[in-house]
Motif scaffolding. Structure first.
Motif, PDB file in Angstrom:
ATOM      1  N   SER A 163       0.792  -1.243   0.000  1.00 34.55           N
ATOM      2  CA  SER A 163       0.000   0.000   0.000  1.00 34.55           C
ATOM      3  C   SER A 163       0.826   1.297   0.000  1.00 34.55           C
ATOM      4  N   LYS A 176      -4.361   2.979  -4.407  1.00 37.96           N
ATOM      5  CA  LYS A 176      -5.245   2.082  -3.651  1.00 37.96           C
ATOM      6  C   LYS A 176      -5.861   0.984  -4.547  1.00 37.96           C
ATOM      7  N   GLU A 201      -5.535  -3.021  -4.002  1.00 43.08           N
ATOM      8  CA  GLU A 201      -6.686  -3.933  -3.884  1.00 43.08           C
ATOM      9  C   GLU A 201      -6.601  -5.049  -4.922  1.00 43.08           C
ATOM     10  N   LYS A 211      -4.211  -7.595  -3.708  1.00 44.88           N
ATOM     11  CA  LYS A 211      -4.798  -8.415  -2.622  1.00 44.88           C
ATOM     12  C   LYS A 211      -5.779  -9.439  -3.227  1.00 44.88           C
ATOM     13  N   ASN A 212      -6.587  -9.010  -4.203  1.00 42.62           N
ATOM     14  CA  ASN A 212      -7.527  -9.947  -4.852  1.00 42.62           C
ATOM     15  C   ASN A 212      -6.794 -11.072  -5.550  1.00 42.62           C
TER      16      ASN A 212
END
Ligand code: ADP
Length: 163
Positions: free
Chosen positions: A146, A151, A155, A158-159
């Protein structure tokens, strides 16, 4: 005459450093094409299509309007010519970048018969050690990306890890 530029790179993934260069280049040109190179890296984090989509999403979120995103493989000066662009934008972090970038400049300037020039914007101090490859290294160690990427990209990382 419109001032058109191209900003090429792997953008795997786009980082805060790339975003900073794009934002600062925007007032200098009427139109900028961010060009995601179709490189042949053995283990890319994101596919070319995913990278293009992420760059587009980051630009939309930042309300940047005079920038288009495409993918391309080949000589960037040829791509620039096809878009009536006269300038290649590149970012400079350390002296290591300078050596590599100078060589790229000589090829693009020479092979385009001196019609396509390159301008360099220096990285902001806070982004000087940010690169797509270090982000990928952080990902490989399950670290927190991060601080280095927008952002939306964080994300998406992370997905991807959750799959
Ligand atoms: P990287 O060098 O991060 O693997 P690219 O090949 O996509 O990424 O780089 C595209 C261009 O953006 C290059 O000119 C590179 O020097 C520049 N760039 C990359 N990271 C940064 C940063 N943190 N700050 C400024 N410019 C950068």
């Amino acid at each position: 005459m419109k001032r058109i530029a191209v900003y090429p790179g792997s953008f795997d993934p786009i980082t805060n450093g790339h975003m900073d260069i794009i934002k600062r280049a925007c007032p200098l040109f009427d139109k900028i094409y961010v060009v995601v190179s179709k490189n042949f890296e053995k283990q890319p984090l994101f596919s070319v299509e995913e990278r293009v989509a992420l760059v587009k999403a980051c630009l939309k979120e930042a309300n940047i309007e005079n920038v288009e995103v495409e993918s391309f493989s080949g000589f960037i000066y040829e791509y620039a010519k096809s878009k009536n662009a006269t300038t290649i934008i590149r970012g400079l972090r350390t002296t290591n970048d300078f050596v590599k970038e100078y060589s790229l400049f000589t090829y693009n300037y020479g092979l385009s018969n001196k019609t396509i020039d390159t301008i360099f914007l220096c990285a902001e101090l806070e982004n000087i050690f940010t690169s797509s490859s270090t982000v990928k290294e952080v990902v490989s160690f399950n670290g927190d990306t991060s601080p280095y990427v927008p952002k939306i990209v964080d994300e998406a990382i992370k997905n991807k890890k959750a799959k």
